[in-house]
Scaffold this motif. Structure first.
Motif, PDB file in Angstrom:
ATOM      1  N   UNK A  11       0.834  -1.208   0.000  1.00 35.85           N
ATOM      2  CA  UNK A  11       0.000   0.000   0.000  1.00 35.85           C
ATOM      3  C   UNK A  11       0.866   1.255   0.000  1.00 35.85           C
ATOM      4  N   UNK A  12       2.022   1.202   0.685  1.00 36.70           N
ATOM      5  CA  UNK A  12       2.943   2.337   0.667  1.00 36.70           C
ATOM      6  C   UNK A  12       3.475   2.603  -0.728  1.00 36.70           C
ATOM      7  N   UNK A  13       3.779   1.536  -1.461  1.00 37.81           N
ATOM      8  CA  UNK A  13       4.225   1.686  -2.856  1.00 37.81           C
ATOM      9  C   UNK A  13       3.118   2.289  -3.704  1.00 37.81           C
ATOM     10  N   UNK A  14       1.892   1.820  -3.474  1.00 38.05           N
ATOM     11  CA  UNK A  14       0.745   2.330  -4.223  1.00 38.05           C
ATOM     12  C   UNK A  14       0.532   3.818  -3.966  1.00 38.05           C
ATOM     13  N   UNK A  15       0.599   4.233  -2.701  1.00 33.88           N
ATOM     14  CA  UNK A  15       0.394   5.642  -2.355  1.00 33.88           C
ATOM     15  C   UNK A  15       1.492   6.512  -2.953  1.00 33.88           C
ATOM     16  N   UNK A  16       2.717   6.000  -2.960  1.00 32.46           N
ATOM     17  CA  UNK A  16       3.819   6.777  -3.541  1.00 32.46           C
ATOM     18  C   UNK A  16       3.591   7.015  -5.034  1.00 32.46           C
ATOM     19  N   UNK A  17       2.979   6.046  -5.713  1.00 30.03           N
ATOM     20  CA  UNK A  17       2.666   6.223  -7.134  1.00 30.03           C
ATOM     21  C   UNK A  17       1.562   7.258  -7.330  1.00 30.03           C
ATOM     22  N   UNK A  18       0.604   7.299  -6.389  1.00 30.02           N
ATOM     23  CA  UNK A  18      -0.439   8.324  -6.456  1.00 30.02           C
ATOM     24  C   UNK A  18       0.152   9.721  -6.275  1.00 30.02           C
ATOM     25  N   UNK A  19       1.211   9.814  -5.475  1.00 32.29           N
ATOM     26  CA  UNK A  19       1.802  11.122  -5.165  1.00 32.29           C
ATOM     27  C   UNK A  19       2.798  11.588  -6.216  1.00 32.29           C
ATOM     28  N   UNK A  20       3.134  10.732  -7.180  1.00 29.17           N
ATOM     29  CA  UNK A  20       4.121  11.097  -8.197  1.00 29.17           C
ATOM     30  C   UNK A  20       3.745  12.394  -8.912  1.00 29.17           C
ATOM     31  N   UNK A  21       4.736  13.266  -9.104  1.00 29.94           N
ATOM     32  CA  UNK A  21       4.633  14.524  -9.850  1.00 29.94           C
ATOM     33  C   UNK A  21       3.859  15.632  -9.131  1.00 29.94           C
ATOM     34  N   UNK A  22       3.185  15.301  -8.028  1.00 29.60           N
ATOM     35  CA  UNK A  22       2.467  16.348  -7.316  1.00 29.60           C
ATOM     36  C   UNK A  22       3.432  17.341  -6.670  1.00 29.60           C
ATOM     37  N   UNK A  23       4.653  16.894  -6.394  1.00 30.23           N
ATOM     38  CA  UNK A  23       5.663  17.791  -5.823  1.00 30.23           C
ATOM     39  C   UNK A  23       5.943  18.971  -6.759  1.00 30.23           C
ATOM     40  N   UNK A  24       5.918  18.700  -8.061  1.00 27.99           N
ATOM     41  CA  UNK A  24       6.199  19.773  -9.023  1.00 27.99           C
ATOM     42  C   UNK A  24       5.131  20.860  -8.962  1.00 27.99           C
ATOM     43  N   UNK A  25       3.885  20.464  -8.722  1.00 28.87           N
ATOM     44  CA  UNK A  25       2.823  21.460  -8.579  1.00 28.87           C
ATOM     45  C   UNK A  25       3.078  22.340  -7.367  1.00 28.87           C
ATOM     46  N   UNK A  26       3.553  21.723  -6.299  1.00 23.42           N
ATOM     47  CA  UNK A  26       3.870  22.467  -5.085  1.00 23.42           C
ATOM     48  C   UNK A  26       4.991  23.473  -5.334  1.00 23.42           C
ATOM     49  N   UNK A  27       5.967  23.069  -6.136  1.00 26.81           N
ATOM     50  CA  UNK A  27       7.071  23.963  -6.482  1.00 26.81           C
ATOM     51  C   UNK A  27       6.561  25.160  -7.289  1.00 26.81           C
ATOM     52  N   UNK A  28       5.679  24.898  -8.243  1.00 30.06           N
ATOM     53  CA  UNK A  28       5.161  25.975  -9.086  1.00 30.06           C
ATOM     54  C   UNK A  28       4.316  26.949  -8.274  1.00 30.06           C
TER      55      UNK A  28
END
Length: 205
Positions: A101-118
């Protein structure tokens, strides 16, 4: 057509920073669409968790298993995996589910960090564009007739970059908040479903 031409005119008046903000806007839209398509494929949905809960509470284990087999998404796959491995006493099923489930959640979170940066970067880029524009506007040293109007007009044009940067940041923040909220809901569903599975395993021992 006039509105489009006016928009292009304002874009050019904003300076070079506007091109960076345009790239950020395209990046935001691309990430938003990609994440939306991924969530549509990988999210089992709140309905699955609720139906699974009702079946397990009513001790309809076989129906709950069939529901997992016939449903899409990561959570349904994990539940189906759990039922298939439940009879194997050589593995710690709950620990394995936690890892998966941790692996699954990490895949859901992929690329969202870039939105936070913008969200942080876009207003700063807009402010940079405005400062550059104001420096250009106030670089007029000969206060001849009509130049005061030119200065105020230059300041107005310089503020276009700040306004654009804020708009880009707001859109990025909205998209980021939407997906974070969905991830929080997915985590809650996983915790609820896994607690039911753990309870079933404990009763069967």
């Amino acid at each position: 057509m006039d509105l489009l031409m006016q928009g292009v005119e304002y874009f050019h008046k904003g300076g070079l920073v506007m091109y960076i903000l345009l790239i950020c806007s395209i990046f935001i839209i691309t990430i938003g669409i990609e994440r939306l398509l991924y969530f549509m494929k990988a999210d089992s949905g709140r309905a699955f968790a609720q139906n699974f809960y009702k079946l397990m509470i009513n001790n309809k284990i076989e129906e709950a298993r069939n529901l997992a087999q016939n449903s899409k998404g990561d959570l349904a796959s994990l539940v189906d995996f759990a039922f298939n491995k439940m009879q194997n006493k050589n593995i710690n099923l709950m620990m394995l589910l936690e890892v998966q489930s941790g692996i699954s959640i990490s895949k859901f979170r992929e690329r969202l960090y870039y939105l936070n940066v913008i969200v942080t970067m876009a207003p700063l880029l807009g402010l940079l564009g405005t400062i550059i524009g104001m420096i250009s506007a106030f670089s007029v040293f000969n206060l001849e007739e009509g130049q005061a109007i030119a200065i105020t007009g230059g300041v107005g044009e310089a503020l276009i970059a700040t306004a654009t940067g804020l708009c880009v940041a707001i859109v990025s923040l909205a998209i980021h908040a939407y997906f974070v909220q969905r991830i929080d809901r997915i985590v809650t569903d996983m915790e609820q479903v896994f607690s039911l599975i753990e309870g079933y395993i404990t009763r069967g021992e």
